[in-house]
Structure formats: structure tokens, C-alpha cells
Design a protein around this motif. Structure first.
Motif, short mmCIF file in Angstrom:
data_model
loop_
_atom_site.label_atom_id
_atom_site.label_comp_id
_atom_site.label_asym_id
_atom_site.label_seq_id
_atom_site.Cartn_x
_atom_site.Cartn_y
_atom_site.Cartn_z
N MET A 131 -12.07 -7.60 -3.02
CA MET A 131 -11.26 -7.47 -4.21
C MET A 131 -11.72 -8.43 -5.29
O MET A 131 -11.74 -8.09 -6.47
N SER A 174 -3.57 -3.60 -5.19
CA SER A 174 -4.33 -4.49 -4.31
C SER A 174 -4.07 -5.94 -4.69
O SER A 174 -3.92 -6.81 -3.82
N TRP A 183 -10.52 -9.55 1.28
CA TRP A 183 -10.10 -10.13 0.00
C TRP A 183 -11.28 -10.45 -0.89
O TRP A 183 -11.19 -10.42 -2.11
N MET A 190 -12.84 -0.17 -2.67
CA MET A 190 -12.34 -1.54 -2.51
C MET A 190 -11.02 -1.53 -1.76
O MET A 190 -10.77 -2.39 -0.90
N VAL A 191 -10.14 -0.57 -2.07
CA VAL A 191 -8.86 -0.47 -1.36
C VAL A 191 -9.12 -0.24 0.12
O VAL A 191 -8.46 -0.84 0.99
N LEU A 233 -14.53 -6.83 -6.97
CA LEU A 233 -14.14 -5.75 -7.88
C LEU A 233 -13.67 -6.29 -9.21
O LEU A 233 -14.01 -5.77 -10.26
N ILE A 234 -12.89 -7.38 -9.18
CA ILE A 234 -12.41 -7.94 -10.43
C ILE A 234 -13.58 -8.42 -11.28
O ILE A 234 -13.56 -8.31 -12.50
N ILE A 257 -2.44 -9.01 -2.37
CA ILE A 257 -2.88 -10.36 -2.07
C ILE A 257 -1.84 -11.39 -2.50
O ILE A 257 -1.64 -12.40 -1.82
N PHE A 310 0.81 -1.22 0.00
CA PHE A 310 0.00 0.00 0.00
C PHE A 310 0.84 1.26 0.00
O PHE A 310 0.38 2.31 -0.45
N ILE A 321 -10.17 -3.48 1.75
CA ILE A 321 -9.05 -4.38 1.98
C ILE A 321 -8.24 -3.93 3.19
O ILE A 321 -7.86 -4.72 4.05
N MET A 322 -8.01 -2.62 3.28
CA MET A 322 -7.29 -2.10 4.43
C MET A 322 -8.05 -2.38 5.72
O MET A 322 -7.46 -2.73 6.75
N VAL A 350 -12.81 2.77 -7.15
CA VAL A 350 -11.89 1.66 -6.91
C VAL A 350 -11.34 1.76 -5.49
O VAL A 350 -11.08 0.74 -4.84
N TYR A 351 -11.19 2.98 -4.98
CA TYR A 351 -10.58 3.14 -3.67
C TYR A 351 -11.53 2.78 -2.55
O TYR A 351 -11.10 2.65 -1.41
#
Lengths: 101, 174, 300
Positions: free
Chosen positions: C128, B68, C125, C105-106, C131-132, B72, B34, C109-110, C102-103
Motif C-alpha cells: 500500500m 485500504s 502494508w 494492491m487490495v 501504491l501511494i 491500516i 474490506f 493487502i488481503m 488498484v485492486y
């Protein structure tokens, strides 16, 4: 003046990426160094576009191609790393001396 | 106006350099991914300051997803993703510092000693840039764009072909 | 009317929209409409004890709610409420909204990683993976809308729908963007990241008190922003016969937000591999067909 500032920033980032790509053992960290180097190259390209030739759009095309290359080498690199991890159990470059000697 | 741009470029450049340095100095793997994202976002911000709006927004969008995914994969493949183990993960550190500093110094010499020419102070508006970039892609750089698309497809197929395990369920007859 | 007055009215209508979406969220879970429910839960969160896990990642834990709500507020600023009433008129706004979201999703994850707990990490996860799955559908649907407008600015996209709204011009694109917007706001049936019954709260499991309120409020704002984006891209924004522009915008936004909650009640939670299959095997060819159809209609 502003062009030189942007280029110097790009140079320092390139140097940090080169240090990372050469000194790290793990494949993923090496790829992060390569990503930093490509990011610095794109920064230089955009600085050249903006301050020397703002009406030549093939420079922006070059930046798009570089961004594509960043994504693609990450994808193929992770595929190779995945397969390596499956067969050998780690992606360290220190343990990848199979073809040596 | 130009002084404001120089100030913003210096600030964002220092942010990018600091986060880029932190990538290789931190022990936690996800923090490393990050902080690379933060460095890339700072580079995207520099694109926006340099009035390349489409490229800046594209850089910020793509780097979000890419870093991201890198996070992973780091969590999957590295030995110490949480960073609580204090491992040293470097090899050939002295030669790589020498090479990096030498390359940086060479590039710095080239930057400072070249006559760059006249710096143009006005750039096209973003709407004009998008339109002209589209025309450029469609007319002169069409071959380049098509081959970039084709190489994306090839890389996707190659990455999947490297990784997929195909089970052959043929029954042996004897 | 003057600019300040119209901004005040837009602010009031927006807050009313957030209250409306909060009511709908409570309705979709319990089946009842409690008119004081949102205020009750908002005030209750300030009195909650702040529980933290043992060795949590301080940088991510503190930064995540701020990033979540900052991203949503940033994407509100580029969406137009009425003709000429937009806070930031960017030239590449259509791509900017995708980049900002998109952020989300970031941030998830954080949030999942920072709390140092297994359920949270899996929730992160899974965000993410989601998102994909939906990212291609969003980008290609936006591309088809931009093709018709011949510009990436939001005002031009709405103006190009004056003859015929995009929902009729490109229905496949509308369906793809609609369901991808539901996935982007992780609404049921796409709510893998914050799966209520399965992952004990998912990526938000270890956040309590004011941080949780920032997340929940951010998610309501995100639902409202995505409804606004759907109505700007496909339902014609502020275009309409008698009422002033911003009233039409809010009517359309409220209808889309209500339909998000209503449609989502009919499916069980979609698993991430099914979602990836639907996203890449069926949605991407449909989006490419949509681009082809819009191109043919534009060239005729």
C-alpha cells in the motif's frame, strides 16, 4: 419504477450508515458510517441524473464534489485521530470527555 | 432492457446493503474495512448500470485506495484488530436504531408520495458524457472545480500540519 | 483475415508472451535462460504440499488469488491488440485500467493480512505504501495521453499517435509511466511487497501450491498487461509500416517487458520512504510539468 428502486436502496444504505455513525464508539468506525451515508447520497444523485435529467451535467459535478469530500474528511479525520492517539493513547469517543462538565 | 437494469440494480443493491450491514456486525477490523470496500464497489457497479460510466469507474478506483488506508488506520488505532476478542463496541444502541429507522421511514415516505415526473429512458453515450462533463467543468462549474482543488490542497496541508512533529534543534546558549 | 483467426493468433502470441516473460524472470534472478524452466515450475506447484498457517483468515485467504488473477484478466480485456480488435471497447478505458490495477494492491493487502503471519502482513502494508507513491504518477501520465487524444477510449488514444508517438511528444510522461508500471508490477527494484531476501517472500510467504501458482501466473500476466499498456499509451499501439497491427503490438510489448527486467538489475531495492520521497517530491511536479507541456503543445 426503476427510480424508486434506486432511491429505496439509497435510503436503506443511508439508514445503516446513520446507525453506524451514531452507535459506534471508535472514531474510525464512525467515519465508516459517514462514508456509507455519503455513498448513499451519491447513489441518489446518480439516480436523479439518469432518470430525470440526463442532460444536466452539474449533477455529475455534484457527485465529483461529494467524492472529493469523502476523501478529504477521511484524511483530516485520520490526522486528528493520529494526534489524539499520540496524546491520549486511544481514539475511543467514550474516553474523549475532556471538555465535559 | 429496463427490466434487466432493474434486476441488476436490485441484485447489486442487496449486495451493497448486506456488506454495509456486515461492516458494523463483524468483530475483525480489517474484515470490516474490506466489507465496506465491497459495499462501495457495489455502489460503483450501480453507477455503471445507471450508465454513469465515468463516475462508476472513478468510485471504484477511489474507494479501493481509501478503504485500504482505512484498513491500516483501523489496525493501528483499534484495540482488537484481529477480532478474536469478542468486544462489544457500541454505545447508545437503542436510540441510534430508533433515529436510523425514523430517518429511513421519513425518506421512504417522501420517495413513495412524490410525483417524480416522466422517467427518461435514453441516456447519452459515455464518450458524449465525458465530453459534456468536461465542457461543463470548463465553462459553468469552473469556480466550483477550482474551489474543490483548493480545498483539497488545504486539507492536505491541514492534515500534515496536524500530524507532523517538528523538532527544534536550537542549542540553548547560556 | 477473419475475426476468429485473428483472435486465435492473438491468443497464441499472448501465451508465447507469458512464456517469454517467465523466461526473463528466471533469467533476471539466476542469469541463465532455461527453456523448460516455466513448465517445470508450473507442474511442480501442483505436487506441492498445501501448508496453511494456524488461524488464517479463511475469507481473505481463499479470495485473494482469485481477485488477483481476475483483476489482471479484466484489465487485459480493455486493451487493444490491433485496429478494432479489443474485447471490450469502453468509453472510459484509460481510467478503467488504473481502477482495475488498484485492486492488485487490495489483493496483496488481503494476502498479507490473511495468513496471520508478521512477514506477510508487513509485505501487504508495504504494497500500500508503494501504491501511494506511484499512483499520482500513473494517473497524471495517463491524463496527459488522454489530453492529446481528446477521448478516454483506447482506440482513439492509439489513433492520436499516428503523426508522432507519445514517447517523443511527452517523454517525461513516458519515463514516469514506465517506472510507475515497474512499481505497479512490483518488479525489482520496486519489489517491496514480495521482497525475496528480506521478508522471506513477503505478502506471498504463506501461500503454497496452486494458490502460489495463481499469484505467480497473475504477476506474469500483470507484467505483460503493463507492457501492453505502456506500448498502447506511449509507443503507438499497433501503428507501424509493413507488418499487420497485432504483430507490431506484440513486438513492442515484448521489447518493453524485456526492458523492465533489464533496467531493474541496476538498482538495489528502493526503501519505501525513499520511494515516497521520489514519488511525491519529484515525480508529481514532473507529471504536472508534463501536463503543462502537453497543453502548450496542443494549443499551439
Amino acid at each position: 419504477m426503476v427510480l424508486i428502486v434506486a432511491l429505496i436502496i439509497g435510503t436503506v444504505l443511508f439508514g445503516i450508515g446513520l446507525y453506524g455513525a451514531l452507535s459506534q464508539t471508535n472514531l474510525v468506525m464512525i467515519m465508516m458510517g459517514v462514508e456509507l451515508m455519503l455513498g448513499a447520497a451519491m447513489l441518489n444523485l446518480v439516480a436523479f441524473w439518469r432518470y430525470l435529467y440526463p442532460d444536466v451535467y452539474s449533477i455529475q459535478m455534484f457527485v465529483l464534489v461529494t467524492m472529493t469530500v469523502m476523501a478529504l474528511e477521511a484524511a483530516v479525520g485520520f490526522a486528528i485521530g493520529t494526534q489524539r492517539f499520540r496524546t491520549k493513547g486511544s481514539v475511543e469517543s467514550e474516553e474523549a470527555a475532556d471538555l465535559k462538565g | 432492457m429496463m427490466e434487466l437494469r432493474i434486476t441488476l440494480l436490485v441484485i447489486m443493491g442487496l449486495i451493497a446493503i448486506w456488506f454495509g450491514w456486515r461492516v458494523f456486525r463483524t468483530n475483525s477490523m480489517v474484515r470490516s474495512a474490506f466489507s465496506l470496500l465491497a459495499s462501495m464497489v457495489a455502489i460503483g457497479g450501480m453507477f455503471l448500470v445507471m450508465e454513469a460510466e465515468f463516475l462508476g469507474v472513478l468510485q471504484i478506483m477511489m474507494m479501493g485506495t481509501e478503504m485500504s488506508i482505512m484498513a491500516i488506520f483501523m489496525m493501528m488505532y483499534m484495540m482488537d484488530p484481529g477480532g478474536l476478542g469478542q468486544m462489544d463496541m457500541k454505545h447508545q444502541e437503542k436510540p441510534s436504531i430508533v433515529v436510523a429507522v425514523a430517518t429511513g421511514g421519513l425518506a421512504l415516505a417522501v420517495i413513495l408520495l412524490t410525483k417524480w415526473g416522466r422517467i427518461i429512458s435514453e441516456a447519452p453515450t459515455p464518450a458524449q458524457q465525458n465530453h459534456d462533463l468536461g465542457i461543463e467543468i470548463m465553462e459553468r462549474s469552473m469556480m466550483l472545480f477550482e474551489s474543490a482543488g483548493f480545498s483539497i490542497l488545504t486539507a492536505m496541508v491541514a492534515a500534515l500540519a496536524t500530524v507532523l512533529i517538528i523538532h527544534n534543534n536550537y542549542k540553548k546558549e547560556n | 483475415m477473419s475475426a476468429v483467426l485473428s483472435w486465435i493468433i492473438i491468443g497464441i502470441l499472448f501465451s508465447a508472451g507469458v512464456y517469454f516473460v517467465a523466461l526473463l524472470e528466471r533469467w533476471s534472478m539466476s542469469g541463465r535462460i532455461e527453456w523448460s524452466g516455466p513448465f517445470h515450475s508450473f507442474l511442480q506447484a501442483f505436487g506441492q504440499e498445501e501448508i496453511r498457517t494456524r488461524r488464517y483468515d479463511t475469507v481473505f485467504y481463499e479470495a485473494t488469488p482469485v481477485i488477483f488473477i481476475a483483476v489482471v484478466l479484466l484489465s487485459i480485456t480493455i486493451l487493444p491488440f490491433a485496429e478494432g480488435t479489443v474485447i471490450l471497447d469502453l468509453g472510459t478505458a484509460a481510467l478503467f485500467i488504473n481502477a482495475a490495477l488498484v485492486y492488485i494492491m487490495v489483493s496483496l493487502i488481503m494476502a498479507g493480512w490473511s495468513a496471520n503471519g508478521v512477514y506477510g502482513m508487513i509485505g501487504g502494508w508495504r504494497a500500500m505504501a508503494q501504491l501511494i507513491a506511484y499512483s499520482m504518477a500513473v494517473v497524471m501520465a495517463i491524463t496527459a495521453a488522454v489530453m492529446r487524444a481528446e477521448s478516454m477510449g483506447m482506440l482513439e488514444i492509439v489513433q492520436s499517435q499516428a503523426p508522432l508517438w507519445n514517447i517523443i511528444y511527452q517523454p517525461v510522461g513516458f519515463l514516469l509511466f514506465y517506472f510507475a508500471a515497474m512499481a505497479m508490477a512490483f518488479l525489482p527494484p520496486f519489489d517491496l511487497p514480495v521482497a525475496e531476501g528480506e521478508l522471506a517472500g513477503g505478502a506471498w510467504a504463506e501461500f503454497t501450491g496452486t494458490r502460489k501458482i495463481l499469484f505467480r501466473l497473475g504477476r506474469l500476466l500483470l507484467i505483460l498487461t503493463l507492457s501492453l499498456a505502456v506500448s498502447v499509451f506511449f509507443l503507438g499501439g499497433w501503428l507501424g509500416p509493413w507488418l499487420p497491427g497485432f504483430l507490431w503490438t506484440f513486438i513492442k510489448t515484448a521489447l518493453v517487458a524485456a526492458s523492465f527486467f533489464w533496467v531493474g538489475r541496476y538498482f538495489p531495492r528502493i526503501r519505501h520512504d525513499h520511494l515516497l520521497e521520489w514519488g511525491w517530491k519529484y515525480a508529481v511536479p514532473a507529471a504536472l510539468f508534463n501536463i503543462l507541456q502537453v497543453g502548450i503543445l496542443l494549443l499551439l
